[in-house]
Scaffold this motif. Structure first.
Motif, short mmCIF file in Angstrom:
data_model
loop_
_atom_site.label_atom_id
_atom_site.label_comp_id
_atom_site.label_asym_id
_atom_site.label_seq_id
_atom_site.Cartn_x
_atom_site.Cartn_y
_atom_site.Cartn_z
N PRO A 134 0.80 -1.23 0.00
CA PRO A 134 0.00 0.00 0.00
C PRO A 134 0.83 1.28 0.00
N ARG A 135 2.09 1.20 0.37
CA ARG A 135 2.93 2.39 0.37
C ARG A 135 3.27 2.84 -1.05
N THR A 136 3.33 1.90 -1.98
CA THR A 136 3.65 2.25 -3.37
C THR A 136 2.45 2.13 -4.29
N LEU A 137 1.57 1.21 -3.99
CA LEU A 137 0.37 1.00 -4.79
C LEU A 137 -0.85 1.33 -3.93
N SER A 138 -1.99 1.20 -4.48
CA SER A 138 -3.20 1.46 -3.69
C SER A 138 -3.48 0.29 -2.76
N ARG A 139 -4.33 0.53 -1.80
CA ARG A 139 -4.69 -0.50 -0.83
C ARG A 139 -5.42 -1.66 -1.51
N ARG A 140 -6.31 -1.34 -2.44
CA ARG A 140 -7.06 -2.37 -3.15
C ARG A 140 -6.13 -3.27 -3.97
N VAL A 141 -5.16 -2.68 -4.64
CA VAL A 141 -4.20 -3.46 -5.43
C VAL A 141 -3.36 -4.36 -4.52
N SER A 142 -2.97 -3.85 -3.37
CA SER A 142 -2.16 -4.67 -2.45
C SER A 142 -2.96 -5.84 -1.90
#
Length: 168
Positions: A134-142
């Protein structure tokens, strides 16, 4: 005994403050579709952990490399001289060897302890994916990446065999 009335008075004050304050936990309001998605995600993670642990002593059969590593670590913990090398001449991984040393020292020798470093590294990968993505991508993607990583047959298979390549 002289402190007892003071403690009693303090606890009564704290209780009365809690009763009069408007303290409440935040409520999570999700739609029924969101609750279904959360339930499915929990189910996928539960089955992924289950398939990593189910019959871990029997399926698959014992690999020669994992047996050799365990013998070497057992010899080292017993104080006998041993060479921590594989037949190819490659040294035993310090990370894998440390986890194997810990499990062989504190738990009874069994196939579970033989394969525990692979299982633990597979679970840690999932935890790190949920923590760092989630630090680099969105929470949903993670979350989706973690669910895909948890349910991949290759990831489940590598977390069931106690060889160093399982730490990748």
């Amino acid at each position: 005994l002289s402190m007892s009335p003071i403690i009693s008075a303090m606890s009564q004050t704290v209780i009365s403050e809690i009763k009069t304050s408007r303290f409440s936990l935040p409520r999570i309001r999700l739609s029924s579709l969101q609750w279904l998605a959360v339930a499915n995600a929990i189910g996928i993670l539960a089955f992924a952990v289950f398939f990593r642990l189910y019959e871990v002593e029997n399926i698959p059969g014992v690999n020669g490399d994992e047996a050799l590593m365990t013998v070497q670590v057992t010899e080292a913990t017993a104080g006998r001289p041993t060479v921590l090398k594989m037949p190819t001449g490659r040294m035993l991984s310090p990370i894998y060897g440390t986890v194997l040393l810990f499990t062989e020292t504190f738990f009874q020798n069994s196939f579970w302890t033989l394969r525990s470093p692979a299982f633990l590294s597979g679970i840690l990968v999932l935890i790190f994916m949920l923590w760092w993505l989630p630090r680099t991508l969105s929470r949903r993607v993670s979350i989706l990446a973690t669910l895909i990583g948890a349910s991949m047959p290759v990831a489940i298979a590598y977390s069931r065999v106690g060889i160093e390549q399982c730490l990748i």
